[in-house]
Write a protein that holds these residues in place. Structure first.
Motif, PDB file in Angstrom:
ATOM      1  N   ILE A 177      15.232 -16.855  43.750  1.00 17.74           N
ATOM      2  CA  ILE A 177      15.943 -17.500  42.749  1.00 17.74           C
ATOM      3  C   ILE A 177      16.569 -16.360  41.544  1.00 17.74           C
ATOM      4  CG2 ILE A 177      16.093 -19.009  40.535  1.00 17.74           C
ATOM      5  CD1 ILE A 177      15.815 -21.030  42.623  1.00 17.74           C
ATOM      6  N   GLU A 178      15.441 -15.418  41.572  1.00 19.74           N
ATOM      7  CA  GLU A 178      15.752 -14.206  40.563  1.00 19.74           C
ATOM      8  C   GLU A 178      16.884 -13.342  41.120  1.00 19.74           C
ATOM      9  OE1 GLU A 178      14.692 -14.018  37.532  1.00 19.74           O
ATOM     10  OE2 GLU A 178      13.943 -15.737  37.709  1.00 19.74           O
ATOM     11  N   LYS A 179      16.654 -13.262  42.402  1.00 25.40           N
ATOM     12  CA  LYS A 179      17.731 -12.345  43.112  1.00 25.40           C
ATOM     13  C   LYS A 179      19.200 -12.953  43.024  1.00 25.40           C
ATOM     14  CE  LYS A 179      14.757 -10.290  46.431  1.00 25.40           C
ATOM     15  NZ  LYS A 179      14.233 -10.675  47.828  1.00 25.40           N
ATOM     16  N   TYR A 180      19.194 -14.341  43.203  1.00 25.60           N
ATOM     17  CA  TYR A 180      20.363 -15.157  43.141  1.00 25.60           C
ATOM     18  C   TYR A 180      21.130 -14.988  41.794  1.00 25.60           C
ATOM     19  CZ  TYR A 180      23.256 -19.481  42.596  1.00 25.60           C
ATOM     20  OH  TYR A 180      24.363 -20.479  42.705  1.00 25.60           O
ATOM     21  N   LYS A 181      20.221 -14.810  40.768  1.00 27.21           N
ATOM     22  CA  LYS A 181      20.845 -15.059  39.226  1.00 27.21           C
ATOM     23  C   LYS A 181      21.429 -13.450  39.105  1.00 27.21           C
ATOM     24  CE  LYS A 181      17.631 -17.940  36.968  1.00 27.21           C
ATOM     25  NZ  LYS A 181      16.202 -17.666  35.805  1.00 27.21           N
ATOM     26  N   ILE A 182      20.545 -12.347  39.633  1.00 30.21           N
ATOM     27  CA  ILE A 182      21.223 -11.238  39.367  1.00 30.21           C
ATOM     28  C   ILE A 182      22.666 -11.173  40.383  1.00 30.21           C
ATOM     29  CG2 ILE A 182      21.096  -8.666  40.229  1.00 30.21           C
ATOM     30  CD1 ILE A 182      18.039  -9.317  39.555  1.00 30.21           C
ATOM     31  N   ASN A 183      22.697 -11.755  41.555  1.00 27.98           N
ATOM     32  CA  ASN A 183      23.865 -11.759  42.372  1.00 27.98           C
ATOM     33  C   ASN A 183      24.996 -12.506  41.529  1.00 27.98           C
ATOM     34  OD1 ASN A 183      23.313 -10.269  44.341  1.00 27.98           O
ATOM     35  ND2 ASN A 183      22.476 -11.970  45.723  1.00 27.98           N
ATOM     36  N   LEU A 184      24.600 -13.685  40.802  1.00 32.61           N
ATOM     37  CA  LEU A 184      25.575 -14.318  39.914  1.00 32.61           C
ATOM     38  C   LEU A 184      26.341 -13.614  38.923  1.00 32.61           C
ATOM     39  CD1 LEU A 184      23.959 -17.758  39.655  1.00 32.61           C
ATOM     40  CD2 LEU A 184      25.972 -17.453  41.056  1.00 32.61           C
ATOM     41  N   LYS A 185      25.310 -12.771  38.393  1.00 30.08           N
ATOM     42  CA  LYS A 185      25.922 -12.006  37.269  1.00 30.08           C
ATOM     43  C   LYS A 185      27.012 -10.897  37.616  1.00 30.08           C
ATOM     44  CE  LYS A 185      21.916 -12.257  34.192  1.00 30.08           C
ATOM     45  NZ  LYS A 185      20.796 -11.359  33.579  1.00 30.08           N
ATOM     46  N   PRO A 192      22.288 -15.857  30.951  1.00 33.71           N
ATOM     47  CA  PRO A 192      21.193 -15.232  29.968  1.00 33.71           C
ATOM     48  C   PRO A 192      19.935 -15.138  30.712  1.00 33.71           C
ATOM     49  CG  PRO A 192      21.986 -16.997  28.986  1.00 33.71           C
ATOM     50  CD  PRO A 192      23.052 -16.788  30.150  1.00 33.71           C
ATOM     51  N   LYS A 193      18.978 -14.424  30.434  1.00 30.86           N
ATOM     52  CA  LYS A 193      17.728 -14.398  30.897  1.00 30.86           C
ATOM     53  C   LYS A 193      17.121 -15.716  30.408  1.00 30.86           C
ATOM     54  CE  LYS A 193      15.923 -10.472  32.939  1.00 30.86           C
ATOM     55  NZ  LYS A 193      14.672  -9.438  32.743  1.00 30.86           N
ATOM     56  N   ASN A 194      16.626 -16.741  31.202  1.00 32.74           N
ATOM     57  CA  ASN A 194      15.954 -17.877  30.738  1.00 32.74           C
ATOM     58  C   ASN A 194      15.177 -18.632  32.110  1.00 32.74           C
ATOM     59  OD1 ASN A 194      18.145 -19.187  31.889  1.00 32.74           O
ATOM     60  ND2 ASN A 194      18.883 -19.529  29.600  1.00 32.74           N
ATOM     61  N   ASP A 195      14.682 -19.818  31.644  1.00 33.02           N
ATOM     62  CA  ASP A 195      14.056 -20.516  32.903  1.00 33.02           C
ATOM     63  C   ASP A 195      15.142 -20.996  33.677  1.00 33.02           C
ATOM     64  OD1 ASP A 195      11.611 -22.146  33.475  1.00 33.02           O
ATOM     65  OD2 ASP A 195      13.223 -23.484  33.676  1.00 33.02           O
ATOM     66  N   HIS A 196      14.619 -20.883  35.205  1.00 36.90           N
ATOM     67  CA  HIS A 196      15.637 -21.401  36.148  1.00 36.90           C
ATOM     68  C   HIS A 196      16.070 -22.949  36.058  1.00 36.90           C
ATOM     69  CE1 HIS A 196      12.248 -22.691  38.805  1.00 36.90           C
ATOM     70  NE2 HIS A 196      12.953 -23.512  39.221  1.00 36.90           N
ATOM     71  N   ASN A 197      15.247 -23.771  35.324  1.00 35.20           N
ATOM     72  CA  ASN A 197      15.853 -25.169  35.207  1.00 35.20           C
ATOM     73  C   ASN A 197      16.458 -25.143  33.998  1.00 35.20           C
ATOM     74  OD1 ASN A 197      14.590 -26.514  37.523  1.00 35.20           O
ATOM     75  ND2 ASN A 197      12.560 -26.273  36.527  1.00 35.20           N
ATOM     76  N   SER A 198      17.045 -24.363  33.345  1.00 35.24           N
ATOM     77  CA  SER A 198      17.694 -24.667  32.037  1.00 35.24           C
ATOM     78  C   SER A 198      19.061 -25.318  32.356  1.00 35.24           C
ATOM     79  CB  SER A 198      17.508 -23.357  31.267  1.00 35.24           C
ATOM     80  OG  SER A 198      18.573 -22.466  31.912  1.00 35.24           O
ATOM     81  N   THR A 204      25.727 -23.200  35.654  1.00 30.74           N
ATOM     82  CA  THR A 204      26.366 -22.172  36.240  1.00 30.74           C
ATOM     83  C   THR A 204      26.313 -22.059  37.982  1.00 30.74           C
ATOM     84  OG1 THR A 204      25.860 -20.799  34.471  1.00 30.74           O
ATOM     85  CG2 THR A 204      26.428 -19.585  36.443  1.00 30.74           C
ATOM     86  N   ASN A 205      25.161 -22.680  38.440  1.00 32.54           N
ATOM     87  CA  ASN A 205      24.804 -22.644  39.615  1.00 32.54           C
ATOM     88  C   ASN A 205      25.808 -23.842  40.512  1.00 32.54           C
ATOM     89  OD1 ASN A 205      23.276 -23.010  42.385  1.00 32.54           O
ATOM     90  ND2 ASN A 205      22.987 -24.718  41.682  1.00 32.54           N
ATOM     91  N   ARG A 206      25.913 -24.821  39.459  1.00 32.05           N
ATOM     92  CA  ARG A 206      26.972 -25.750  40.084  1.00 32.05           C
ATOM     93  C   ARG A 206      28.436 -25.440  40.149  1.00 32.05           C
ATOM     94  NH1 ARG A 206      24.343 -31.334  39.955  1.00 32.05           N
ATOM     95  NH2 ARG A 206      26.424 -32.030  40.066  1.00 32.05           N
ATOM     96  N   ALA A 207      28.544 -24.526  39.038  1.00 35.26           N
ATOM     97  CA  ALA A 207      29.949 -23.992  39.065  1.00 35.26           C
ATOM     98  C   ALA A 207      30.204 -23.064  40.426  1.00 35.26           C
ATOM     99  CB  ALA A 207      30.417 -22.984  37.970  1.00 35.26           C
ATOM    100  N   PHE A 208      29.197 -22.078  40.690  1.00 29.41           N
ATOM    101  CA  PHE A 208      29.059 -21.510  42.101  1.00 29.41           C
ATOM    102  C   PHE A 208      29.461 -22.305  43.257  1.00 29.41           C
ATOM    103  CE2 PHE A 208      27.483 -19.484  45.418  1.00 29.41           C
ATOM    104  CZ  PHE A 208      28.007 -18.123  45.742  1.00 29.41           C
ATOM    105  N   GLN A 209      28.453 -23.550  43.409  1.00 33.37           N
ATOM    106  CA  GLN A 209      28.705 -24.236  44.396  1.00 33.37           C
ATOM    107  C   GLN A 209      30.026 -24.879  44.425  1.00 33.37           C
ATOM    108  OE1 GLN A 209      25.282 -26.532  43.669  1.00 33.37           O
ATOM    109  NE2 GLN A 209      23.953 -25.322  44.930  1.00 33.37           N
TER     110      GLN A 209
END
Ligand SMILES: [Zn+2]
Length: 238
Positions: A177-185, A192-198, A204-209
């Motif tokens: 998940i952390e690697k995925y977040k970096i890739n999204l950026k 922003p850096k925060n909990d993955h359930n935020s 943002t994940n849904r927008a990517f999908q």
């Protein structure tokens, strides 16, 4: 190309910078009349350059040279004033909150003709043709998972990463998940850096999908989501 120009919108100002993006929207309204009125009346304070109807007609409300007001509070690759650098195209569709009907083929082929012209005229990169939800994932879901990005990709207008999809038995771990977040950026999303359930990460994940993995829209990524983002970053060098 033939545009219908009988309606004009005064909802624009002066661009600060050069055009490099095309932002796609759905109108989220029941009728075309209502939509045109909304995009042209000064009190609405919103607009777009072009509107592509279900039967494939294209209205132009504002010259591409002007800064239309379609993206609102948005972000892509550290750019915040997306309106200044983009052309806004609305697609007639009632959207998620009404019927969210299929886009029509007349509409998509007219849109592709328009994009072809704009890409040449302004030298717009494939990766800079985005949905409103990409640049404003917290607020927006348009043009949504029914928008046929794959048809635009087949016509060499946009970029989509392609992977061999796996049948999945388990979920990504926190490192994935952390690697995925970096890739999204790196792709361009604001995260922003925060909990993955935020809420921020979920949207943002849904927008990517909705753009890149339309057969799996979920609050969290699966391994295919993560591989698609990885593939994007490996293939695209800006
Ligand atoms: Zn929009």
């Amino acid at each position: 190309m033939k545009f219908i120009t009988k309606y004009k919108s005064e909802n624009y100002d002066i661009r600060v910078g050069e055009i490099k993006f095309i932002i796609l929207h759905y109108t989220a309204m029941k009728s075309l009349d209502e939509t045109i009125k909304h995009l042209c009346e000064p009190s609405s304070k919103v607009s777009c350059h072009y509107l592509v109807t279900k039967n494939g007609e294209i209205y132009q409300f504002i010259s591409s040279e002007k800064r239309a007001w379609h993206a609102g509070d948005s972000y892509w690759k550290a750019i915040k004033d997306i309106n200044s650098l983009s052309i806004g195209i609305e697609l007639e569709n009632s959207g998620h909150h009404i019927d969210f009907e299929e886009y029509t083929s007349n509409q998509i082929y007219a849109l592709m003709d328009l994009i072809k012209d704009l890409k040449i005229q302004y030298n717009i990169k494939k990766t800079n043709i985005l949905g409103h939800s990409d640049v404003a994932p917290l607020r927006k879901m348009d043009p949504g998972e029914k928008f046929p990005w794959h048809i635009l990709e087949k016509n060499n207008l946009v970029y989509l990463p392609k992977i061999n999809k796996f049948i999945l038995n388990n979920s990504p771990n926190q490192d994935d998940i952390e690697k995925y977040k970096i890739n999204l950026k790196n792709i361009g999303y604001k995260l922003p850096k925060n909990d993955h359930n935020s809420d921020y990460f979920i949207k943002t994940n849904r927008a990517f999908q909705m753009h890149f993995q339309q057969d799996f829209i979920s609050n969290l990524p699966n391994f295919n989501t993560i591989m698609l983002a990885q593939k994007y970053v490996e293939e695209i060098i800006d």
